[in-house]
Write a protein that holds these residues in place. Sequence first.
Motif, PDB file in Angstrom:
ATOM      1  N   ILE A  32     -50.826  20.838 -67.749  1.00  0.00           N
ATOM      2  CA  ILE A  32     -51.195  21.081 -66.354  1.00  0.00           C
ATOM      3  C   ILE A  32     -52.181  20.022 -65.876  1.00  0.00           C
ATOM      4  CG2 ILE A  32     -52.376  22.664 -64.784  1.00  0.00           C
ATOM      5  CD1 ILE A  32     -49.606  23.600 -65.540  1.00  0.00           C
ATOM      6  N   LEU A  33     -53.128  19.661 -66.711  1.00  0.00           N
ATOM      7  CA  LEU A  33     -54.131  18.661 -66.334  1.00  0.00           C
ATOM      8  C   LEU A  33     -53.486  17.300 -66.116  1.00  0.00           C
ATOM      9  CD1 LEU A  33     -57.104  18.064 -65.845  1.00  0.00           C
ATOM     10  CD2 LEU A  33     -57.358  17.620 -68.299  1.00  0.00           C
ATOM     11  N   ILE A  34     -52.528  16.926 -66.958  1.00  0.00           N
ATOM     12  CA  ILE A  34     -51.820  15.646 -66.797  1.00  0.00           C
ATOM     13  C   ILE A  34     -51.026  15.636 -65.500  1.00  0.00           C
ATOM     14  CG2 ILE A  34     -49.965  14.211 -67.737  1.00  0.00           C
ATOM     15  CD1 ILE A  34     -50.913  15.034 -70.543  1.00  0.00           C
ATOM     16  N   ILE A  35     -50.352  16.745 -65.200  1.00  0.00           N
ATOM     17  CA  ILE A  35     -49.590  16.834 -63.955  1.00  0.00           C
ATOM     18  C   ILE A  35     -50.520  16.709 -62.748  1.00  0.00           C
ATOM     19  CG2 ILE A  35     -48.224  18.384 -62.500  1.00  0.00           C
ATOM     20  CD1 ILE A  35     -46.843  19.402 -64.934  1.00  0.00           C
ATOM     21  N   PHE A  36     -51.685  17.333 -62.831  1.00  0.00           N
ATOM     22  CA  PHE A  36     -52.655  17.253 -61.732  1.00  0.00           C
ATOM     23  C   PHE A  36     -53.098  15.808 -61.504  1.00  0.00           C
ATOM     24  CE2 PHE A  36     -57.265  17.005 -60.819  1.00  0.00           C
ATOM     25  CZ  PHE A  36     -57.240  17.411 -59.495  1.00  0.00           C
ATOM     26  N   ILE A  37     -53.414  15.100 -62.571  1.00  0.00           N
ATOM     27  CA  ILE A  37     -53.846  13.702 -62.452  1.00  0.00           C
ATOM     28  C   ILE A  37     -52.720  12.854 -61.872  1.00  0.00           C
ATOM     29  CG2 ILE A  37     -54.576  11.660 -63.754  1.00  0.00           C
ATOM     30  CD1 ILE A  37     -55.944  13.577 -65.725  1.00  0.00           C
ATOM     31  N   MET A  38     -51.497  13.089 -62.332  1.00  0.00           N
ATOM     32  CA  MET A  38     -50.347  12.350 -61.804  1.00  0.00           C
ATOM     33  C   MET A  38     -50.146  12.620 -60.316  1.00  0.00           C
ATOM     34  SD  MET A  38     -47.546  12.796 -64.874  1.00  0.00           S
ATOM     35  CE  MET A  38     -46.243  12.214 -63.765  1.00  0.00           C
ATOM     36  N   THR A  39     -50.287  13.878 -59.922  1.00  0.00           N
ATOM     37  CA  THR A  39     -50.095  14.241 -58.513  1.00  0.00           C
ATOM     38  C   THR A  39     -51.099  13.530 -57.623  1.00  0.00           C
ATOM     39  OG1 THR A  39     -49.244  16.422 -59.129  1.00  0.00           O
ATOM     40  CG2 THR A  39     -50.038  16.153 -56.881  1.00  0.00           C
ATOM     41  N   VAL A  40     -52.367  13.575 -58.007  1.00  0.00           N
ATOM     42  CA  VAL A  40     -53.418  12.928 -57.211  1.00  0.00           C
ATOM     43  C   VAL A  40     -53.206  11.423 -57.180  1.00  0.00           C
ATOM     44  CG1 VAL A  40     -55.893  12.487 -57.033  1.00  0.00           C
ATOM     45  CG2 VAL A  40     -55.075  14.771 -57.656  1.00  0.00           C
ATOM     46  N   ALA A  41     -52.878  10.829 -58.337  1.00  0.00           N
ATOM     47  CA  ALA A  41     -52.703   9.373 -58.411  1.00  0.00           C
ATOM     48  C   ALA A  41     -51.510   8.918 -57.581  1.00  0.00           C
ATOM     49  CB  ALA A  41     -52.531   8.948 -59.867  1.00  0.00           C
ATOM     50  N   GLN A  42     -50.379   9.596 -57.724  1.00  0.00           N
ATOM     51  CA  GLN A  42     -49.170   9.199 -57.003  1.00  0.00           C
ATOM     52  C   GLN A  42     -49.348   9.320 -55.493  1.00  0.00           C
ATOM     53  OE1 GLN A  42     -46.169  11.757 -58.640  1.00  0.00           O
ATOM     54  NE2 GLN A  42     -45.822  10.490 -60.439  1.00  0.00           N
ATOM     55  N   ASN A  43     -49.919  10.405 -55.047  1.00  0.00           N
ATOM     56  CA  ASN A  43     -50.093  10.595 -53.608  1.00  0.00           C
ATOM     57  C   ASN A  43     -51.155   9.661 -53.040  1.00  0.00           C
ATOM     58  OD1 ASN A  43     -48.406  13.008 -52.545  1.00  0.00           O
ATOM     59  ND2 ASN A  43     -49.208  13.770 -54.473  1.00  0.00           N
ATOM     60  N   THR A  44     -52.178   9.344 -53.833  1.00  0.00           N
ATOM     61  CA  THR A  44     -53.187   8.375 -53.383  1.00  0.00           C
ATOM     62  C   THR A  44     -52.571   6.994 -53.221  1.00  0.00           C
ATOM     63  OG1 THR A  44     -54.962   9.612 -54.497  1.00  0.00           O
ATOM     64  CG2 THR A  44     -55.409   7.317 -53.915  1.00  0.00           C
ATOM     65  N   VAL A  45     -51.756   6.597 -54.188  1.00  0.00           N
ATOM     66  CA  VAL A  45     -51.063   5.305 -54.093  1.00  0.00           C
ATOM     67  C   VAL A  45     -50.162   5.281 -52.868  1.00  0.00           C
ATOM     68  CG1 VAL A  45     -49.308   3.838 -55.185  1.00  0.00           C
ATOM     69  CG2 VAL A  45     -51.179   4.792 -56.550  1.00  0.00           C
ATOM     70  N   MET A  46     -49.480   6.401 -52.610  1.00  0.00           N
ATOM     71  CA  MET A  46     -48.589   6.477 -51.454  1.00  0.00           C
ATOM     72  C   MET A  46     -49.352   6.269 -50.161  1.00  0.00           C
ATOM     73  SD  MET A  46     -45.356   6.895 -51.044  1.00  0.00           S
ATOM     74  CE  MET A  46     -45.281   5.762 -49.680  1.00  0.00           C
ATOM     75  N   ILE A  47     -50.504   6.908 -50.016  1.00  0.00           N
ATOM     76  CA  ILE A  47     -51.324   6.767 -48.812  1.00  0.00           C
ATOM     77  C   ILE A  47     -51.806   5.336 -48.649  1.00  0.00           C
ATOM     78  CG2 ILE A  47     -53.492   7.464 -47.722  1.00  0.00           C
ATOM     79  CD1 ILE A  47     -53.115  10.220 -49.003  1.00  0.00           C
ATOM     80  N   LEU A  48     -52.237   4.708 -49.750  1.00  0.00           N
ATOM     81  CA  LEU A  48     -52.717   3.325 -49.699  1.00  0.00           C
ATOM     82  C   LEU A  48     -51.597   2.365 -49.303  1.00  0.00           C
ATOM     83  CD1 LEU A  48     -55.012   3.196 -52.862  1.00  0.00           C
ATOM     84  CD2 LEU A  48     -55.719   3.240 -50.464  1.00  0.00           C
ATOM     85  N   LEU A  49     -50.408   2.566 -49.856  1.00  0.00           N
ATOM     86  CA  LEU A  49     -49.278   1.706 -49.524  1.00  0.00           C
ATOM     87  C   LEU A  49     -48.935   1.805 -48.043  1.00  0.00           C
ATOM     88  CD1 LEU A  49     -46.875   2.291 -52.556  1.00  0.00           C
ATOM     89  CD2 LEU A  49     -48.196   0.237 -52.061  1.00  0.00           C
ATOM     90  N   ILE A  50     -48.881   3.006 -47.533  1.00  0.00           N
ATOM     91  CA  ILE A  50     -48.536   3.202 -46.119  1.00  0.00           C
ATOM     92  C   ILE A  50     -49.608   2.597 -45.218  1.00  0.00           C
ATOM     93  CG2 ILE A  50     -48.188   4.958 -44.332  1.00  0.00           C
ATOM     94  CD1 ILE A  50     -46.947   6.740 -46.500  1.00  0.00           C
ATOM     95  N   HIS A  51     -50.853   2.707 -45.631  1.00  0.00           N
ATOM     96  CA  HIS A  51     -51.943   2.159 -44.825  1.00  0.00           C
ATOM     97  C   HIS A  51     -51.965   0.634 -44.844  1.00  0.00           C
ATOM     98  CE1 HIS A  51     -55.897   1.865 -42.961  1.00  0.00           C
ATOM     99  NE2 HIS A  51     -56.274   1.065 -43.937  1.00  0.00           N
ATOM    100  N   ARG A  52     -51.630   0.031 -45.977  1.00  0.00           N
ATOM    101  CA  ARG A  52     -51.763  -1.412 -46.144  1.00  0.00           C
ATOM    102  C   ARG A  52     -50.564  -2.202 -45.623  1.00  0.00           C
ATOM    103  NH1 ARG A  52     -55.000  -3.732 -50.201  1.00  0.00           N
ATOM    104  NH2 ARG A  52     -53.205  -5.034 -50.750  1.00  0.00           N
ATOM    105  N   ASP A  53     -49.368  -1.699 -45.808  1.00  0.00           N
ATOM    106  CA  ASP A  53     -48.173  -2.479 -45.510  1.00  0.00           C
ATOM    107  C   ASP A  53     -47.658  -2.203 -44.099  1.00  0.00           C
ATOM    108  OD1 ASP A  53     -45.410  -3.512 -45.516  1.00  0.00           O
ATOM    109  OD2 ASP A  53     -45.738  -3.767 -47.670  1.00  0.00           O
ATOM    110  N   PRO A  54     -47.590  -3.209 -43.228  1.00  0.00           N
ATOM    111  CA  PRO A  54     -47.108  -3.004 -41.852  1.00  0.00           C
ATOM    112  C   PRO A  54     -45.667  -2.508 -41.780  1.00  0.00           C
ATOM    113  CG  PRO A  54     -48.239  -5.110 -42.065  1.00  0.00           C
ATOM    114  CD  PRO A  54     -48.046  -4.583 -43.456  1.00  0.00           C
ATOM    115  N   ARG A  55     -44.859  -2.825 -42.808  1.00  0.00           N
ATOM    116  CA  ARG A  55     -43.468  -2.381 -42.800  1.00  0.00           C
ATOM    117  C   ARG A  55     -43.343  -0.869 -42.900  1.00  0.00           C
ATOM    118  NH1 ARG A  55     -41.049  -5.792 -47.664  1.00  0.00           N
ATOM    119  NH2 ARG A  55     -43.008  -4.957 -48.538  1.00  0.00           N
TER     120      ARG A  55
END
Length: 317
Positions: A32-55
Amino acid sequence: MMGLENHTYSSDFILMGLFFSSKTNMLFFSFILIIFIMTVAQNTVMILLIHRDPRLHTPMYFLLSHLSYMDILHTSNIVPKMVTNFISCSRTIFFFFAGCGFQIFLSITLLGGEFLLLAAMSYDCYVAICHPLRYPILMNDYASILMPTGSWFVGTLNSIVHTAYTLHLPFCGSRAIDHLFSEVPAMLKLSCVDTTHYERGVYVSDIIFLLIPFSLIFASYVQVLLTVLQMKSSEAQKNLFSTCFFHMIVVIIYYGPFIFTYMRPKSYHTPGQDKFLAIFYTIVTLTHNPIIYSFRNKDVLGAMKNMLKGLARWPSG
């Protein structure tokens, strides 16, 4: 009336949770702890990508960024408390209104908001595939902002009503909340008053936030599939069909446990079933969302490669 004399709003509640401090549960706890870390990491990366890339500055990805933000808050509202209880061997909720009340409020806000947001995302997909020429008009800047803002706002209003009612219930006898977190069905079982009228109100809320959005999502993807089947390009059919199929799998996994949990009378609820179902919509499904909705997309993969290249050049720059 004698039973009501001992009712309390005090802080001596106990959250039973999922784990007990034993070696047999250590493996499941780690999972459960590994899944939690993965969830936070994946969604954080997603937000950063959307914010950074104009496409990725499009209505679809704008909605996805809000979905990722909701997923981070949702899982962070549940799992850290579970981890703390397991490590400290303490399950007491010391401040009922602050601890349990905040968890109920944030949970209902995010769940209601995410239901509406998923319906908005299905509408975006429907317009993009079924009415591509009208997409700039139907999904303009105003609509793109209104959809997530409306999801947050309506989800918050709904949460205020349910949280206020639940926290002002008189609780008698046992103070043990036999659930993963402070959830309304689990709290109703501890109340010493008849909550039949409130449960009817919950059914109305369920129709608004569960059945109606789910019906709209289902209808949208049916129209999308019918449009895809009429396409001449077999490769386009295959790609779009695969995308729609995985989207519907996520929706079913996410909505199914909720419909089964919240649309049953409290007398039919059992702690084991509720805990098992809660694992899906608080932990498991939230891990799949970035993968299904975003990381399988060529634009997102391209944005990720550009970000990694930028990070690789950063020390030398």
